[in-house]
Motif scaffolding. Structure first.
Motif, mmCIF file in Angstrom:
data_model
loop_
_atom_site.group_PDB
_atom_site.id
_atom_site.type_symbol
_atom_site.label_atom_id
_atom_site.label_comp_id
_atom_site.label_asym_id
_atom_site.label_seq_id
_atom_site.Cartn_x
_atom_site.Cartn_y
_atom_site.Cartn_z
ATOM 1 N N GLN A 50 28.665 45.984 23.519
ATOM 2 C CA GLN A 50 27.580 45.322 22.813
ATOM 3 C C GLN A 50 26.378 46.255 22.735
ATOM 4 O OE1 GLN A 50 28.032 41.781 25.580
ATOM 5 N NE2 GLN A 50 27.457 40.728 23.698
ATOM 6 N N LEU A 51 25.610 46.111 21.678
ATOM 7 C CA LEU A 51 24.416 46.935 21.488
ATOM 8 C C LEU A 51 23.517 46.899 22.718
ATOM 9 C CD1 LEU A 51 23.336 46.154 17.804
ATOM 10 C CD2 LEU A 51 23.898 48.409 18.744
ATOM 11 N N GLY A 52 23.065 48.072 23.140
ATOM 12 C CA GLY A 52 22.133 48.162 24.245
ATOM 13 C C GLY A 52 22.757 48.118 25.620
ATOM 14 N N LYS A 53 24.052 47.859 25.696
ATOM 15 C CA LYS A 53 24.719 47.781 26.990
ATOM 16 C C LYS A 53 25.436 49.092 27.300
ATOM 17 C CE LYS A 53 25.266 42.766 26.981
ATOM 18 N NZ LYS A 53 24.295 42.553 28.074
ATOM 19 N N THR A 54 25.718 49.305 28.580
ATOM 20 C CA THR A 54 26.386 50.516 29.000
ATOM 21 C C THR A 54 27.848 50.475 28.597
ATOM 22 O OG1 THR A 54 24.879 50.754 30.880
ATOM 23 C CG2 THR A 54 26.946 51.983 30.967
ATOM 24 N N ALA A 55 28.300 51.525 27.896
ATOM 25 C CA ALA A 55 29.702 51.616 27.505
ATOM 26 C C ALA A 55 30.544 52.252 28.605
ATOM 27 C CB ALA A 55 29.829 52.436 26.217
ATOM 28 N N VAL A 56 29.993 53.262 29.255
ATOM 29 C CA VAL A 56 30.698 53.975 30.323
ATOM 30 C C VAL A 56 29.678 54.873 31.017
ATOM 31 C CG1 VAL A 56 31.361 55.952 28.855
ATOM 32 C CG2 VAL A 56 32.766 55.342 30.862
ATOM 33 N N ARG A 57 29.968 55.246 32.254
ATOM 34 C CA ARG A 57 29.134 56.218 32.938
ATOM 35 C C ARG A 57 29.951 57.490 33.178
ATOM 36 N NH1 ARG A 57 27.070 51.886 37.228
ATOM 37 N NH2 ARG A 57 28.765 50.745 36.276
ATOM 38 N N LEU A 58 29.327 58.626 32.981
ATOM 39 C CA LEU A 58 30.000 59.917 33.082
ATOM 40 C C LEU A 58 29.572 60.589 34.384
ATOM 41 C CD1 LEU A 58 29.488 61.096 29.385
ATOM 42 C CD2 LEU A 58 31.306 59.661 30.345
ATOM 43 N N GLY A 59 30.556 60.894 35.220
ATOM 44 C CA GLY A 59 30.235 61.377 36.546
ATOM 45 C C GLY A 59 30.818 62.731 36.878
ATOM 46 N N LYS A 60 30.269 63.319 37.929
ATOM 47 C CA LYS A 60 30.686 64.622 38.404
ATOM 48 C C LYS A 60 31.041 64.526 39.887
ATOM 49 C CE LYS A 60 29.057 69.431 38.539
ATOM 50 N NZ LYS A 60 27.927 70.326 38.195
ATOM 51 N N LEU A 61 32.246 65.019 40.235
ATOM 52 C CA LEU A 61 32.666 65.042 41.635
ATOM 53 C C LEU A 61 31.823 66.064 42.389
ATOM 54 C CD1 LEU A 61 36.544 64.900 41.311
ATOM 55 C CD2 LEU A 61 35.142 63.310 42.627
ATOM 56 N N VAL A 62 31.219 65.631 43.491
ATOM 57 C CA VAL A 62 30.393 66.549 44.275
ATOM 58 C C VAL A 62 31.004 66.861 45.641
ATOM 59 C CG1 VAL A 62 28.258 65.972 43.104
ATOM 60 C CG2 VAL A 62 28.927 64.665 45.114
ATOM 61 N N ASP A 63 31.955 66.054 46.081
ATOM 62 C CA ASP A 63 32.716 66.385 47.296
ATOM 63 C C ASP A 63 33.983 65.560 47.341
ATOM 64 O OD1 ASP A 63 31.954 63.803 48.195
ATOM 65 O OD2 ASP A 63 30.287 64.602 49.358
#
Length: 320
Positions: free
Chosen positions: A307-320
């Motif tokens: 939906q408009l304005g809502k989070t579609a996905v979060r993009l992450g980075k492995l740090v450990d």
């Protein structure tokens, strides 16, 4: 635009929480137990989203065990009960909230605004109690079947508390959503100059059977970590559960917010996919390509309800 193509079976029995409505705090559905000994105010909250029953299962279990703090205070809080009561097995995703997402209203601009929604009314009702809490565990679950996650915020104190709880395996460090602030980020919980700390647990898919014991086990471990209960509290339950494994941490680099009615993922992602190459197109938002910002990008909790304005996905980075 709402896409909700996968129907997961409902394997959890939703507990009857009516016995917990009338409480000793003057606010329905929140009970506070005081040890009479100096110590922090610890809270476990459930039902921030009405179709996520595992937190209610955990609180129901704690009440039936007659949990009592050995120091400080312990509050057990059922949040968006109206949405929980509206749950419909024929349309199980509809009761996430009634008017607006209860977990996006936790900023002063919303709480102090004259706007009236059922979620805002409830948030304003529980706010005075939440503001006295030092350590919070907010129990949630996910749209897709994914490994459990502990969302610890961006401050080192959140990551440290997650490490002390030592479960689940995946710790996610993120700032939340553009749409609005979560309960775990409210006030001192996310402030670098405050000792207040909060964690948000995602137990797995909303209705999978394993989510319920995961919620109970994590609640026990959280209470032990905060020294709110005795060191052997819940041991009979924990010995029957999978034992914690070494934790791994993901830092969120970029949340992706839906900007158009034509947002579409490039394929059906379920979450925890690792996209090897930087610049890979994972979605189209109208005419704009959404690309991974770095190699080995982890997709966290892709949304099935776009939906408009809502989070579609979060993009992450492995740090450990």
């Amino acid at each position: 635009m709402i896409i909700d193509s996968i129907a997961y079976p409902i394997e959890i029995e939703f507990p009857d929480i009516i016995p917990y409505k009338v409480c000793n705090t003057g606010v329905d559905w929140i009970t506070t137990l005081d040890s009479g000994v100096a110590g922090p105010h610890v809270m476990i909250s459930a039902l921030v989203h009405g179709n996520e029953p595992c937190g209610a299962v955990a609180l129901d279990w704690l009440f039936k065990q007659e949990v009592r703090p050995v120091r400080g205070k312990l509050s057990l809080a059922f949040m968006n009960v109206a949405a929980y009561n509206a749950f419909d097995r024929e349309n199980p995703t509809a009761s996430r909230y009634l008017d607006q997402d209860f977990n996006r209203v936790w900023q002063s601009e919303s709480l102090d605004d004259p706007e009236v929604t059922r979620e805002l009314e409830r948030a304003r009702e529980v706010r005075p109690i939440v503001e006295t809490v030092d350590l919070l565990l907010d129990i949630h679950s996910m749209q897709h079947k994914n490994p459990p996650l502990m969302l610890a915020g961006i401050q080192p104190k959140g990551r440290a508390l997650a490490r002390q709880v030592a479960d689940p395996e995946w710790v996610v460090c993120d700032a939340g959503h553009a749409e609005g602030q979560r309960l775990r980020d409210y006030g001192g919980f996310s402030a670098s100059n405050s000792k207040k700390t909060a964690l948000l647990l995602e137990t797995g898919q909303h209705w999978e059977a394993a989510s319920a014991p995961r919620a109970i086990a994590n609640a026990i471990r959280f209470l032990r970590t905060t020294e709110c209960v005795s060191v052997d509290f819940g041991e009979d339950f924990l010995v029957k559960q999978p034992q914690p494994v070494p934790q791994r941490t993901i830092e969120i680099i970029a949340p992706v917010t839906v900007q158009s009615e034509q947002f579409r993922f490039a394929e059906e992602f379920h979450g925890m996919e690792i996209i090897e190459r930087k610049g890979t197109v994972i979605a189209m938002d109208g005419d704009t390509a959404v690309k991974t910002p770095h190699d080995n990008c982890v997709l966290i909790m892709p949304n099935r309800r776009l939906q408009l304005g809502k989070t579609a996905v979060r993009l992450g980075k492995l740090v450990d």
